[in-house]
Enzyme design. Structure first.
Site, PDB file in Angstrom:
ATOM      1  N   GLY A  14       0.811  -1.219   0.000  1.00  0.00           N
ATOM      2  CA  GLY A  14       0.000   0.000   0.000  1.00  0.00           C
ATOM      3  C   GLY A  14       0.834   1.253   0.000  1.00  0.00           C
ATOM      4  O   GLY A  14       0.358   2.335   0.379  1.00  0.00           O
ATOM      5  N   TYR A 140     -15.359  -5.331   7.905  1.00  0.00           N
ATOM      6  CA  TYR A 140     -14.011  -4.756   7.800  1.00  0.00           C
ATOM      7  C   TYR A 140     -13.298  -4.821   9.146  1.00  0.00           C
ATOM      8  O   TYR A 140     -12.136  -5.241   9.242  1.00  0.00           O
ATOM      9  CB  TYR A 140     -14.116  -3.310   7.320  1.00  0.00           C
ATOM     10  CG  TYR A 140     -12.846  -2.510   7.432  1.00  0.00           C
ATOM     11  CD1 TYR A 140     -11.843  -2.627   6.469  1.00  0.00           C
ATOM     12  CD2 TYR A 140     -12.641  -1.628   8.491  1.00  0.00           C
ATOM     13  CE1 TYR A 140     -10.672  -1.896   6.565  1.00  0.00           C
ATOM     14  CE2 TYR A 140     -11.472  -0.889   8.589  1.00  0.00           C
ATOM     15  CZ  TYR A 140     -10.488  -1.024   7.629  1.00  0.00           C
ATOM     16  OH  TYR A 140      -9.326  -0.309   7.728  1.00  0.00           O
ATOM     17  N   LYS A 144      -9.799  -6.921  10.149  1.00  0.00           N
ATOM     18  CA  LYS A 144      -8.592  -6.252  10.634  1.00  0.00           C
ATOM     19  C   LYS A 144      -8.216  -6.715  12.041  1.00  0.00           C
ATOM     20  O   LYS A 144      -7.030  -6.741  12.394  1.00  0.00           O
ATOM     21  CB  LYS A 144      -8.794  -4.727  10.603  1.00  0.00           C
ATOM     22  CG  LYS A 144      -9.028  -4.162   9.212  1.00  0.00           C
ATOM     23  CD  LYS A 144      -7.800  -4.238   8.333  1.00  0.00           C
ATOM     24  CE  LYS A 144      -6.843  -3.099   8.576  1.00  0.00           C
ATOM     25  NZ  LYS A 144      -5.710  -3.080   7.631  1.00  0.00           N
ATOM     26  N   PRO A 167      -4.568   3.103  14.477  1.00  0.00           N
ATOM     27  CA  PRO A 167      -4.680   4.551  14.280  1.00  0.00           C
ATOM     28  C   PRO A 167      -6.087   5.047  14.598  1.00  0.00           C
ATOM     29  O   PRO A 167      -7.061   4.295  14.535  1.00  0.00           O
ATOM     30  CB  PRO A 167      -4.366   4.737  12.789  1.00  0.00           C
ATOM     31  CG  PRO A 167      -3.857   3.408  12.303  1.00  0.00           C
ATOM     32  CD  PRO A 167      -4.469   2.394  13.205  1.00  0.00           C
ATOM     33  N   GLY A 168      -6.175   6.331  14.912  1.00  0.00           N
ATOM     34  CA  GLY A 168      -7.470   6.971  15.030  1.00  0.00           C
ATOM     35  C   GLY A 168      -8.010   7.299  13.649  1.00  0.00           C
ATOM     36  O   GLY A 168      -7.700   6.616  12.665  1.00  0.00           O
ATOM     37  N   ILE A 170      -7.588   8.869  10.586  1.00  0.00           N
ATOM     38  CA  ILE A 170      -6.464   9.471   9.872  1.00  0.00           C
ATOM     39  C   ILE A 170      -6.969  10.394   8.765  1.00  0.00           C
ATOM     40  O   ILE A 170      -7.957  10.107   8.103  1.00  0.00           O
ATOM     41  CB  ILE A 170      -5.582   8.386   9.234  1.00  0.00           C
ATOM     42  CG1 ILE A 170      -5.219   7.299  10.247  1.00  0.00           C
ATOM     43  CG2 ILE A 170      -4.308   8.994   8.659  1.00  0.00           C
ATOM     44  CD1 ILE A 170      -4.473   6.139   9.632  1.00  0.00           C
ATOM     45  N   ARG A 216     -14.696  12.477  16.964  1.00  0.00           N
ATOM     46  CA  ARG A 216     -13.686  11.531  16.514  1.00  0.00           C
ATOM     47  C   ARG A 216     -12.322  11.997  17.011  1.00  0.00           C
ATOM     48  O   ARG A 216     -12.108  13.173  17.288  1.00  0.00           O
ATOM     49  CB  ARG A 216     -13.675  11.428  14.986  1.00  0.00           C
ATOM     50  CG  ARG A 216     -14.954  10.840  14.368  1.00  0.00           C
ATOM     51  CD  ARG A 216     -15.147   9.390  14.729  1.00  0.00           C
ATOM     52  NE  ARG A 216     -16.344   8.829  14.118  1.00  0.00           N
ATOM     53  CZ  ARG A 216     -17.524   8.749  14.727  1.00  0.00           C
ATOM     54  NH1 ARG A 216     -17.671   9.225  15.964  1.00  0.00           N
ATOM     55  NH2 ARG A 216     -18.559   8.198  14.112  1.00  0.00           N
TER      56      ARG A 216
END
Length: 330
Positions: A14, A140, A144, A167-168, A170, A216
């Protein structure tokens, strides 16, 4: 044990995507000379024979796994099987062949939405398995989550260090600005930049799904990439660690900042008949602070300014293929 990045062979899955682009920049800043980045046209990570060939042809010392099928609430609800299968297969095969090829370490980005829907805030690593994730993106999220299961299993049996970072929310340059698939910030950035470009935003209307009250833990992508490299430096076992800002902001705050940054003069309309996801999300980053010396250094205002400037400059080549709609699915 800290890694001598300039001497290591680094494989980034990626690497041409959103977080991957920030990761490659951080690796280059650390003096990495041997970084291999590829596209899914070169190697399909959902197919074992192609993953096996990838590691035969491009052996690496450190593997950073960032490839994945990602999207907002709408695509997750429309294509849950696709989100589950592709993310599960990419994670399982990439970690397995990282170990099998003799690499030193595996580091990946998990998913903040993998936390249980009812987990207490701020979200702590020890709560990761305490319940079912939010239903709109459950397929999803659970795919993960399996990265952590595999990490623990490969450490227990093989003593192979696989580190799963969480991660929060992003955001930043290189993000996906396609309104059918974008997350909240890139969707809003696109809406405000393009509305402002039309007659300086006067008389324009931006319609946003929801009330704007949900919060968030927004974190700039470059800060997450730096945190992942710190995790690779410091951890030599299976680990799960949050990488976010540790600060809570409402969607309405983001809108207010973007209105100021872009100079938007039109009308903001909140469509409260539409879904808006979980009411709150906030991450506890005390483990990352303690173990890694990690801190998200980019403020929301600065990060949004950089992102809006980048999108304004790169609109033609950004991932924004769907024409601007009358509503933002955020």
């Amino acid at each position: 044990m800290k890694i001598n990045w300039s001497n290591e062979r680094i494989l980034v899955t990626g690497g041409g995507g959103f977080l991957g682009s920030h990761m490659v920049e951080k690796l280059q800043a650390r003096g990495c000379h041997d970084v291999f980045v590829f596209s899914s046209k070169d190697f399909d990570l959902t197919k074992e024979e192609q993953v096996s060939r990838l590691f035969r042809e491009h052996p690496a010392d450190i593997v950073i796994h960032l490839a994945g099928l990602v999207g907002g609430i709408y695509p997750n609800q429309q294509r849950p099987a696709q989100f589950f299968y592709q993310n599960l297969m990419m994670g399982v095969l990439t970690m397995h062949y990282t170990w099998k090829s003799g690499a030193q370490k595996f580091v990946c980005a998990g998913a903040g939405c993998g936390y249980p829907e009812q987990a207490p805030l701020p979200l702590k690593e020890e709560s990761f398995w305490d319940g079912f994730p939010q239903k709109p993106s459950y397929a999803y999220s659970l795919a993960k989550r399996m990265l952590h299961v595999q990490s623990m299993a490969y450490w227990q049996q093989y003593q192979f260090p696989a580190i799963v970072t969480i991660p929060g929310n992003i955001y930043g340059p290189y993000d996906n600005f396609d309104l059918e698939n974008a997350h909240v910030i890139p969707a809003l950035v696109r809406k405000f930049v393009e509305a402002t470009a039309a007659d300086s935003g006067r008389g324009q209307k931006v319609v946003i799904w929801g009330s704007g009250r949900p919060t968030r833990d927004f974190v700039y992508a470059g800060d997450v990439a730096e945190g992942m490299l710190q995790a690779a430096d410091m951890y030599d076992s299976s680990q799960l660690v949050n990488l976010s800002s540790g600060r809570e902001h409402t969607v309405r705050e983001v809108v207010e900042v973007l209105t100021e940054i872009t100079g938007f003069k039109g009308e903001v309309v909140w469509d409260t008949s539409k879904p808006e996801g979980q009411s709150r999300r906030l991450f506890d980053i005390s483990k990352a602070r303690r173990d890694l010396g990690y801190e998200a250094r980019t403020s929301l205002y600065e990060g949004l300014r950089v992102t809006a400037d980048w999108y304004r400059e790169h609109r033609d080549e950004a991932r924004n293929l769907v024409a601007v709609a009358s509503e933002s699915k955020v």
